[in-house]
Write a protein that holds these residues in place. Sequence first.
Motif, PDB file in Angstrom:
ATOM      1  N   TRP A   1       0.843  -1.195   0.000  1.00  0.00           N
ATOM      2  CA  TRP A   1       0.000   0.000   0.000  1.00  0.00           C
ATOM      3  C   TRP A   1       0.885   1.255   0.000  1.00  0.00           C
ATOM      4  N   ILE A   2       1.880   1.247   0.881  1.00  0.00           N
ATOM      5  CA  ILE A   2       2.787   2.405   0.943  1.00  0.00           C
ATOM      6  C   ILE A   2       3.523   2.566  -0.378  1.00  0.00           C
ATOM      7  N   GLN A   3       3.991   1.432  -0.891  1.00  0.00           N
ATOM      8  CA  GLN A   3       4.718   1.458  -2.153  1.00  0.00           C
ATOM      9  C   GLN A   3       3.893   2.137  -3.247  1.00  0.00           C
ATOM     10  N   THR A   4       2.632   1.754  -3.342  1.00  0.00           N
ATOM     11  CA  THR A   4       1.754   2.327  -4.365  1.00  0.00           C
ATOM     12  C   THR A   4       1.528   3.819  -4.126  1.00  0.00           C
ATOM     13  N   MET A   5       1.306   4.157  -2.849  1.00  0.00           N
ATOM     14  CA  MET A   5       1.014   5.550  -2.545  1.00  0.00           C
ATOM     15  C   MET A   5       2.173   6.473  -2.901  1.00  0.00           C
ATOM     16  N   ILE A   6       3.401   6.042  -2.560  1.00  0.00           N
ATOM     17  CA  ILE A   6       4.530   6.932  -2.839  1.00  0.00           C
ATOM     18  C   ILE A   6       4.895   6.916  -4.320  1.00  0.00           C
ATOM     19  N   TYR A   7       4.397   5.925  -5.020  1.00  0.00           N
ATOM     20  CA  TYR A   7       4.701   5.804  -6.448  1.00  0.00           C
ATOM     21  C   TYR A   7       3.774   6.684  -7.284  1.00  0.00           C
ATOM     22  N   LEU A   8       2.583   6.962  -6.746  1.00  0.00           N
ATOM     23  CA  LEU A   8       1.550   7.662  -7.533  1.00  0.00           C
ATOM     24  C   LEU A   8       1.970   9.021  -8.116  1.00  0.00           C
ATOM     25  N   PRO A   9       2.590   9.908  -7.334  1.00  0.00           N
ATOM     26  CA  PRO A   9       2.886  11.238  -7.889  1.00  0.00           C
ATOM     27  C   PRO A   9       3.767  11.187  -9.132  1.00  0.00           C
ATOM     28  N   HIS A  10       4.518  10.090  -9.271  1.00  0.00           N
ATOM     29  CA  HIS A  10       5.390   9.945 -10.430  1.00  0.00           C
ATOM     30  C   HIS A  10       4.610  10.083 -11.739  1.00  0.00           C
ATOM     31  N   PHE A  11       3.323   9.726 -11.697  1.00  0.00           N
ATOM     32  CA  PHE A  11       2.533   9.718 -12.936  1.00  0.00           C
ATOM     33  C   PHE A  11       1.877  11.060 -13.245  1.00  0.00           C
ATOM     34  N   LEU A  12       1.979  12.001 -12.327  1.00  0.00           N
ATOM     35  CA  LEU A  12       1.365  13.303 -12.599  1.00  0.00           C
ATOM     36  C   LEU A  12       2.386  14.215 -13.259  1.00  0.00           C
ATOM     37  N   SER A  13       1.930  15.023 -14.209  1.00  0.00           N
ATOM     38  CA  SER A  13       2.863  15.927 -14.872  1.00  0.00           C
ATOM     39  C   SER A  13       3.014  17.193 -14.047  1.00  0.00           C
TER      40      SER A  13
ATOM     41  N   VAL B   1      11.765  15.417  -5.092  1.00  0.00           N
ATOM     42  CA  VAL B   1      12.020  14.150  -4.409  1.00  0.00           C
ATOM     43  C   VAL B   1      10.697  13.465  -4.080  1.00  0.00           C
ATOM     44  N   TRP B   2       9.744  14.250  -3.583  1.00  0.00           N
ATOM     45  CA  TRP B   2       8.433  13.695  -3.241  1.00  0.00           C
ATOM     46  C   TRP B   2       7.791  13.040  -4.463  1.00  0.00           C
ATOM     47  N   LYS B   3       7.947  13.674  -5.638  1.00  0.00           N
ATOM     48  CA  LYS B   3       7.317  13.146  -6.842  1.00  0.00           C
ATOM     49  C   LYS B   3       8.001  11.864  -7.303  1.00  0.00           C
ATOM     50  N   GLU B   4       9.345  11.812  -7.172  1.00  0.00           N
ATOM     51  CA  GLU B   4      10.076  10.737  -7.842  1.00  0.00           C
ATOM     52  C   GLU B   4      10.601   9.628  -6.929  1.00  0.00           C
ATOM     53  N   PHE B   5      10.593   9.819  -5.591  1.00  0.00           N
ATOM     54  CA  PHE B   5      11.303   8.820  -4.784  1.00  0.00           C
ATOM     55  C   PHE B   5      10.613   7.463  -4.794  1.00  0.00           C
ATOM     56  N   GLY B   6       9.308   7.464  -5.028  1.00  0.00           N
ATOM     57  CA  GLY B   6       8.609   6.185  -5.071  1.00  0.00           C
ATOM     58  C   GLY B   6       9.131   5.297  -6.193  1.00  0.00           C
ATOM     59  N   PHE B   7       9.473   5.942  -7.297  1.00  0.00           N
ATOM     60  CA  PHE B   7       9.955   5.189  -8.455  1.00  0.00           C
ATOM     61  C   PHE B   7      11.305   4.538  -8.152  1.00  0.00           C
ATOM     62  N   SER B   8      12.267   5.335  -7.623  1.00  0.00           N
ATOM     63  CA  SER B   8      13.588   4.788  -7.316  1.00  0.00           C
ATOM     64  C   SER B   8      13.489   3.738  -6.226  1.00  0.00           C
ATOM     65  N   THR B   9      12.582   3.952  -5.283  1.00  0.00           N
ATOM     66  CA  THR B   9      12.424   2.989  -4.195  1.00  0.00           C
ATOM     67  C   THR B   9      12.142   1.598  -4.742  1.00  0.00           C
ATOM     68  N   ILE B  10      11.308   1.543  -5.778  1.00  0.00           N
ATOM     69  CA  ILE B  10      10.960   0.243  -6.362  1.00  0.00           C
ATOM     70  C   ILE B  10      12.196  -0.443  -6.929  1.00  0.00           C
ATOM     71  N   VAL B  11      13.079   0.364  -7.560  1.00  0.00           N
ATOM     72  CA  VAL B  11      14.306  -0.212  -8.107  1.00  0.00           C
ATOM     73  C   VAL B  11      15.158  -0.814  -6.986  1.00  0.00           C
ATOM     74  N   TYR B  12      15.285  -0.070  -5.882  1.00  0.00           N
ATOM     75  CA  TYR B  12      16.092  -0.583  -4.772  1.00  0.00           C
ATOM     76  C   TYR B  12      15.451  -1.814  -4.150  1.00  0.00           C
ATOM     77  N   LEU B  13      14.142  -1.809  -4.044  1.00  0.00           N
ATOM     78  CA  LEU B  13      13.459  -2.974  -3.467  1.00  0.00           C
ATOM     79  C   LEU B  13      13.719  -4.213  -4.316  1.00  0.00           C
ATOM     80  N   ALA B  14      13.764  -3.991  -5.622  1.00  0.00           N
ATOM     81  CA  ALA B  14      14.050  -5.122  -6.510  1.00  0.00           C
ATOM     82  C   ALA B  14      15.442  -5.660  -6.216  1.00  0.00           C
ATOM     83  N   ALA B  15      16.403  -4.733  -5.985  1.00  0.00           N
ATOM     84  CA  ALA B  15      17.765  -5.166  -5.672  1.00  0.00           C
ATOM     85  C   ALA B  15      17.783  -5.946  -4.362  1.00  0.00           C
ATOM     86  N   LEU B  16      16.989  -5.480  -3.384  1.00  0.00           N
ATOM     87  CA  LEU B  16      16.944  -6.150  -2.089  1.00  0.00           C
ATOM     88  C   LEU B  16      16.385  -7.558  -2.215  1.00  0.00           C
TER      89      LEU B  16
END
Lengths: 299, 565
Positions: free
Chosen positions: A107-119, A168-183
């Motif tokens: 749920w958190i992952q999705t929430m922080i990822y959402l702003p990435h899609f807004l222009s 950072v607020w807009k984009e950190f969700g996206f990078s977080t997913i990349v790091y989670l994949a590495a984990l």
Amino acid sequence: MFSAKARRQLPLHLMVLPSLVLVLIFSYGPIGGLVIAFQKFSIIKGILDSPFNGLDNFRYMLQLPEIGTVVRNTLVIACMKIVAGLAVPIVVSLLLNELRLQLFKRWIQTMIYLPHFLSWIILGGILIDILSPSQGIINQLLGAFGIEPVFFLGDARWFPAVVVVSDVWKEFGFSTIVYLAALAGINPALYEAAVIDGANRWKQTLHITLPGMIPVIVLLATLSLGNVLNAGFDQIFNLYSPVVYETGDIIDTLVYRIGLEQAQYSLATAVGLMKSIVSVILISVSYYLAYRLANYRIF
Amino acid sequence: MKKIRQRSAALSLVLLLAITSACSSNGGSGGNAANGAAGSPEGTASPSAQPSAAPVDPNAKYDPPIELTTVRYTDSSFKFNGGDSIDDNVWYRAYESELGIQVKNQWVVSGDQYSQKMNLSITSGELPDLFMVDSKQFQQLAEADMLEDLTPLLETYGSPLTKEMVERGTNAKAAASYDGKLLAIPPAEDYLGGAPLLWVRTDWLKKLNLPEPKTMDDFMAIADAFTNQDPDGNGKKDTYALAGSKDLLGGYPDFTGLMNGYHAYANIWIKDDSGKLVYGSVQPEMKTALGKLQELYKAGMIDKEFAVKDGGKSAELQAAGKVGMSYGAMWNPLWPLQDSVTKDPNAEWGAYPVLSADSEPAKAQSKADFNSFWVVRKGAEHPEAIIKLFNLYNEKIVSENAEPATFHSKDGVEFFKYALMSNGFGTPEGLLAIHKQVVAALESGDPAALNPEGKDYYDKIKKFQDGDKANWGTNKVFGVGGSWDVIGKNYVDAGNLMKSEFFGAQTPTMSEKQAILDKLVLETFTKIILGASLDTFDKFVTDWSKLGGEQITKEVNDWYATKNG
């Protein structure tokens, strides 16, 4: 004439083909157009017949009275963005990794990822409302603690911070997913072994999780160094105003106003070329450093 | 694996070659087209010269029909009936049936991309026969001798009405000429449409028992009351006297109207006492005006956040009934004031001329923007067609035999937008004349004498009078006591208009430095209004001169000297 392996891989190569064509057309094809950076380009004469003027466009660019301010602004904002853009997702992904409740984590992952899609054109309007000193929710919260309202977007001291934090607020969700994949790729046996050796959670993070993430961190850091002259045109263009030109006007916005609004295409191209050259140098250097220091190679 | 790698390498090499050769062949044909366009005048000069020898019927139909290429743009205001489109509509059919001209659109883009696309067409040398350009493109094409001279064609083929339409704006005609040759159908010359007016919530005036504003002192008293006496009656101090935006100047909301009250004129070229042209933004009067705006801001009469909001954002505040006054152009009632009236049925806005701070009457500043020129590519097969097309346009729209329901608009669908050369053209006298005719018709109750455009406004105002608030805006623009009423009486009849004296193409230093200077103006003005010391203005004037302003002033005066000498 094809080996079995090659035959098996052929469809994969074919699938790469369309993107290859696109890259050639849109990334390599226009390179020829860079020639207008060295011309006094006239739309009538076109690329072929416009007279060359050597480095005049570059000289003109360096003579602009604003150039010092905008280069400084660009570097300050871009560097802060690079650092914050690396640190925040790493911390967040480490924290998320410790969460046991899968549903909550997702749920958190999705929430922080959402702003990435807004222009930025949409977020710009929203941010102006949120950060308003009179009605904005942020200043109302500050007011509840007795803090005077801050005019975030109208105060030259605050503006760069607002730009960095909102980016950072807009984009950190996206990078977080990349790091989670590495984990997810770290072998669980390592943790088991560490537990047997008596490592607590903090020690596990320090000695297993972080080293496991290093390749991805180096990769993203290397790539982001190429952005040192990109402070984010569409974001700043939608947020800035004459009051904050002093700290908020960046190379791209200046070039937009001079180069495109006034149709000085040569100048705009010269600036773009200069930015690319600096980026290529920085990426090469950081790649070399990553190879020497972390023994990490992308290719 | 190795083989594959070789193969894919070979493949990409082939692709690369294919693409580069495609590119270079493109470039080649582009070059050819440019050469063709530049080289053909000798080849095609004869057909355009021939007709002037023999007696010609200006309106003769081409038989067999000719084909004429053009390029167009559309935007969301373009609406089409049935199967019509920008490629096939009532105008294009009329061109073919009445003139024997088949108009073909080479490309159609949305309005905001037109200029870019046009640049591309010019660069690649793929120009249509007939097209519209902006002032910068016009200048470049004229210098490169790529446009057909329309002077003799207008003489031979122009209908009396067409000649009148071309002649009516001397400055517009000068802008459309180069080296004494008319190279374009000039745009409409409109000095009135952008002149600032003061908009005041008259229902608030009544509520607070205030007189209508006549002087700047009245303005200040009203501003104070609108800010501090709770005009919207909600018990909170949440209203502002004056609307503002980060762009400060132009259209809506516009501080120039207030500056004009102090005889300061932003961003236009005015004549000083010695007869030289000077830039209004750097004159001492501007310092006084900025000081006044600073006072207003400090007293909370302007939205504290205006400096970060664009026009759309500040319109939200005004539409929400939080702002009592704004300066802006004649179209403001249609937007954003209409929104305010729609949301709050009690809201009523009055139009007032700019107010003077002293005994000398205030003059509203105005600037005619000449930025759309219809031109003919040099070497086009039938250059005279542009005049014939314009004849037909004037006949169907402007003349007494106009057929409005077919060619102008009906049921909200505006057909005139499909026509070539429709930009900015109405009657020869412009919107002010239409306003006068509409008001006369409203008084007599007889709309028979109105032209189609006027009839449209008449009908809308009638609807408004019957209680339809959706047409409030039209009434406020064209009706009694509306924008044009004020402009006509106070600006035109009383002669209180300060026109920009410069209307030439950008000077060389302008195209290099204007963006920097504009930034300086905007940044300094904003800072002063927000509270910086007024002395900043003196340093700004020096900086402005040093950064290119002095050179531009010289170029502008050179231009002025050649124009008058």
